[in-house]
Scaffold this motif. Structure first.
Motif: not given
Length: 317
Positions: A109-122
């Motif tokens: 879950l921690g790793s998924s949140e890292c990628i999800l925050l980058a996706v939200m920036a895009y």
């Protein structure tokens, strides 16, 4: 004999010490963590609910925000209940199965949140830098693919990292001087050379921390240029307001988790590591709904409408 001792040390579980050496602090933290966890559940569930029920919020931004809220609920739930139970009893033992489950789930879950925050920036980049093509670019299929990528990447790295960690022999070491089962802490318990595990953990940390942060910074560089070109002061304020909420969450989450995963093993005290872990597993998931609610008029309006509607409904004829 050594291998049998190693296996039995895993099977017996762990003594999750936490803050047991400071009873008064432990009692205070129990109350704080309990309240934070309950508020986290309420806040993130409210965001998911309004994002689903309010047609105005059926946009890519709120789709990803709902995913973030769901990750935060699950992330905090993977740590907080077990921590509260352990803090409230004299026997600090955590079963082997409980530790393994927590290890895999929290890492994923921690790793998924890292990628999800980058996706939200895009998503913010597409909304501000490509406003006329935003809905075409961020179509439902792409949004679903990006969200699925975030979830799947967390699952894959969790399976790899945790599986490698669980192969390490502990040679009878059962005292886990931490608040939950976490990869860097378990690696320190091993009684063999852990150079390979440390290298793998460092590479994974770069992929899930440094790369997304760099991507977010570059993205916000383009966003800043685009916002400064907006002639309307109200337009600039609205754009900065939308992006600042996400940027604030990014700074808080990545700042604490980078401190934990990219610092040298002996660069900080054990209590400092516990508080840092406590912050990004318990505090940060609560800050996300607070930040997005306080700084976002759409979410505030949807919440107000939902509360008012539920209040007035029973009195209607």
């Amino acid at each position: 004999m050594g291998e049998r001792e190693t296996n039995s040390s895993w099977e017996k579980g762990f003594l999750l010490l936490g803050f047991s050496d400071q009873p008064q602090l432990e009692r205070l933290l129990f109350v704080i963590i309990l309240h934070f966890y309950l508020l986290n559940l309420l806040g993130n569930m409210a965001i998911i609910l309004v994002s689903c029920l309010d047609p105005k919020l059926h946009t890519p931004m709120y789709f990803f925000l709902s995913n973030l809220s769901f990750v935060d609920i699950c992330f905090a739930t993977s740590v907080a209940p077990q921590l509260l139970v352990t803090m409230n009893k004299k026997d600090k033992t955590m079963s082997y199965g409980g530790c393994v489950a927590q290890l895999y789930v929290a890492m994923g879950l921690g790793s998924s949140e890292c990628i999800l925050l980058a996706v939200m920036a895009y998503d913010r980049y597409a909304a501000i830098c490509l406003p006329l093509r935003y809905m075409a670019v961020m179509n439902p299929r792409l949004c679903a693919s990006l969200a699925s990528t975030a979830w799947l990447s967390g699952l894959v790295t969790s399976l790899i990292q945790c599986s490698l960690t669980l192969q390490l022999p502990l040679c009878g070491h059962r005292r886990l001087n931490h608040i939950f089962c976490e990869v860097p802490v378990l690696i320190k318990l091993a009684c063999v050379d852990t150079a390979l595990n440390e290298v793998e953990l460092f590479v994974a940390s770069v992929v899930f921390l440094i790369v997304p942060v760099s991507f977010i910074l570059v993205t916000y560089g383009f966003i800043t240029q685009a916002v400064l070109r907006i002639k309307s002061a109200a337009g600039r304020k609205k754009a900065f307001g939308t992006c600042s909420s996400h940027l604030l969450v990014v700074v808080i989450f990545y700042g604490t988790i980078i401190f934990m995963y990219l610092q040298p093993a002996k660069s900080s005290s054990k209590n400092q590591g516990k508080f840092v872990s406590l912050f990004y597993t318990i505090v940060t998931p609560l800050l996300n709904p607070i930040i997005y609610t306080l700084r976002n008029k759409d979410v505030r309006g949807a919440l107000r409408a939902m509360i008012v509607g539920n209040t007035l409904r029973p009195g209607r004829p």
